[in-house]
Motif scaffolding. Sequence first.
Motif, mmCIF file in Angstrom:
data_model
loop_
_atom_site.group_PDB
_atom_site.id
_atom_site.type_symbol
_atom_site.label_atom_id
_atom_site.label_comp_id
_atom_site.label_asym_id
_atom_site.label_seq_id
_atom_site.Cartn_x
_atom_site.Cartn_y
_atom_site.Cartn_z
ATOM 1 N N ILE A 190 0.953 -1.193 -0.053
ATOM 2 C CA ILE A 190 0.122 0.061 -0.242
ATOM 3 C C ILE A 190 0.927 1.293 0.089
ATOM 4 O O ILE A 190 0.527 2.183 -0.923
ATOM 5 N N VAL A 191 2.079 1.299 0.701
ATOM 6 C CA VAL A 191 2.712 2.320 0.661
ATOM 7 C C VAL A 191 3.399 2.501 -0.670
ATOM 8 O O VAL A 191 3.613 3.707 -1.229
ATOM 9 N N ARG A 192 3.731 1.402 -1.333
ATOM 10 C CA ARG A 192 4.152 1.582 -2.810
ATOM 11 C C ARG A 192 3.124 2.089 -3.780
ATOM 12 O O ARG A 192 3.562 3.134 -4.494
ATOM 13 N N TYR B 138 -5.658 5.722 1.861
ATOM 14 C CA TYR B 138 -6.175 7.235 1.980
ATOM 15 C C TYR B 138 -5.276 7.737 2.883
ATOM 16 O O TYR B 138 -4.564 8.776 2.543
ATOM 17 N N ILE B 139 -4.698 7.257 4.091
ATOM 18 C CA ILE B 139 -4.020 7.654 5.101
ATOM 19 C C ILE B 139 -2.424 8.130 4.467
ATOM 20 O O ILE B 139 -2.071 9.012 4.645
ATOM 21 N N LEU B 140 -2.042 7.008 4.070
ATOM 22 C CA LEU B 140 -0.742 7.021 3.594
ATOM 23 C C LEU B 140 -0.565 8.049 2.406
ATOM 24 O O LEU B 140 0.447 8.687 2.298
ATOM 25 N N LEU B 141 -1.523 8.106 1.382
ATOM 26 C CA LEU B 141 -1.553 9.030 0.248
ATOM 27 C C LEU B 141 -1.506 10.411 0.736
ATOM 28 O O LEU B 141 -0.660 11.252 0.304
ATOM 29 N N GLU B 142 -2.454 10.642 1.606
ATOM 30 C CA GLU B 142 -2.226 12.260 2.362
ATOM 31 C C GLU B 142 -0.809 12.526 2.910
ATOM 32 O O GLU B 142 -0.382 13.533 2.939
ATOM 33 N N LEU B 143 -0.308 11.764 3.613
ATOM 34 C CA LEU B 143 0.794 11.902 4.345
ATOM 35 C C LEU B 143 2.051 11.904 3.128
ATOM 36 O O LEU B 143 2.862 12.674 3.377
ATOM 37 N N LEU B 144 2.092 11.207 2.255
ATOM 38 C CA LEU B 144 3.003 11.029 1.339
ATOM 39 C C LEU B 144 3.096 12.461 0.280
ATOM 40 O O LEU B 144 4.037 13.107 -0.051
ATOM 41 N N LYS B 145 1.577 12.621 0.044
ATOM 42 C CA LYS B 145 1.497 13.985 -0.600
ATOM 43 C C LYS B 145 2.003 15.184 -0.051
ATOM 44 O O LYS B 145 2.795 16.003 -0.653
ATOM 45 N N ASN B 146 1.897 15.424 1.151
ATOM 46 C CA ASN B 146 2.516 16.363 2.026
ATOM 47 C C ASN B 146 4.011 16.340 2.246
ATOM 48 O O ASN B 146 4.498 17.420 1.869
#
Length: 447
Positions: A270-272, A311-319
Amino acid sequence: MAMHSRSLFVRNMRCCQSTQSPAGEVDVTLTTTRSMFTGLLSSSANTIDYFAESHDKDYLVKEYAKLPQTSASLQMLLKMGKAYRNEASLGRMGCQLAKQRVLNQMASFLRKEIPIRLAHRIQDLDQVPYMKDMESVKAVKQIYVDSFEELLQIEPIMTTVDEEEFAHKLEQLYMKHSSVLVQMAKGAYEFREAVRKGDIIQACHDEHDDDDDHHSHASTPMNECQDLLDRFYTSRIGIRVLAGQYLALRDDFGDDYVGMICRNTSPYDIVRQASENAKKMCRRQYGRAPMVEISGRLDLTFAYIPTYLHYILLELLKNALRATAETHANSVQLPSVNVIIADGISNEDVVIKIADEGGGIRRSQVDKIWSYLFTTACPSVQKGMIAEGGDHSNVNPIAGLGYGLPISRSYCRYFGGDLDLVSMEGYGTDAFVHLKRIGDSEEPLPI
């Protein structure tokens, strides 16, 4: 109001528990499943199941909002979904009958529970100062009122046909509510704009002037709106998880899945996926993107709902990617964003750390990042986003309406985990995602 205009037919809640099974042996094998549901249904067995003859919505909303919400353990939902699969001795037909029994019981619970949760939020939207007057908030309230009324018209779930009709209606409502996340964010945007233009700022100042900054949290309109949004989104997550789990159980996604829950969710996978999505968004806006390096327990799998973790990881990675690209805009090479997945036999949580060198956050801004009313995006970007709608999107701008971080934390907390940020201004930020393996923690239901 005359008594007959608000007359209500009282139905015994035991009808939810007395669904006739097509085969006696299925009743015997699903004792465990029934006992799990008995707690949910009997916890409100003395509750009146209202069905209105009149069209007095306000009266019904008030009555339902007085009823307690029933918290469901996610572990119970997982066990309940697995119950019929474990009965291999029943054969294919017996398994199908067992599955239908589970679906009937879930439908009975949701038919009663969702209107109660909707009523609590409708009443909340009616009472919050200033934001209740925003057009988008009014539109959301109407969606909730309409859904509340539609669910009240549904008869008790007694047969397979009843359950199928309920599922069809619930799926329609599930889709209808998919835009609510952005609609409420639009309402927050309208509220911020009204404050910025001075339409309601005097009222905010009038309440704030007589209070010391350290004692004014409970009384300021801004904080009341923030508290409302926190309750609203937490409740919405709960409704969509319960409804989504029920609807997903009606389909077979493979042995790894029990409804929405994947028993072998891979944080690494999911991180990938999330990093690829975030990098595309970053390249679209800045022309390039930092590398994302992943280390730690890459082989780890555990029971979780992949959609929400993504969703959680996408938001953090976007930031992280945005901050890095902006801070090092004049550098030849961008520093990498590092993701570490940690887990051990004695660990309470699965922890994912996302570390960037994006310049960090000012100490004075740290508390604001958890506010639904704060965003770093310019007004033109916000206007563009609120026109798109949708729940979880991979095509939105890299910074937008300001609800990414607080919603992500709400998801973590709903499942018994948490989200923390540690920032070093002038260097970068570390985000820590604490994921509790789906266990016995109860839903954090807002009052």
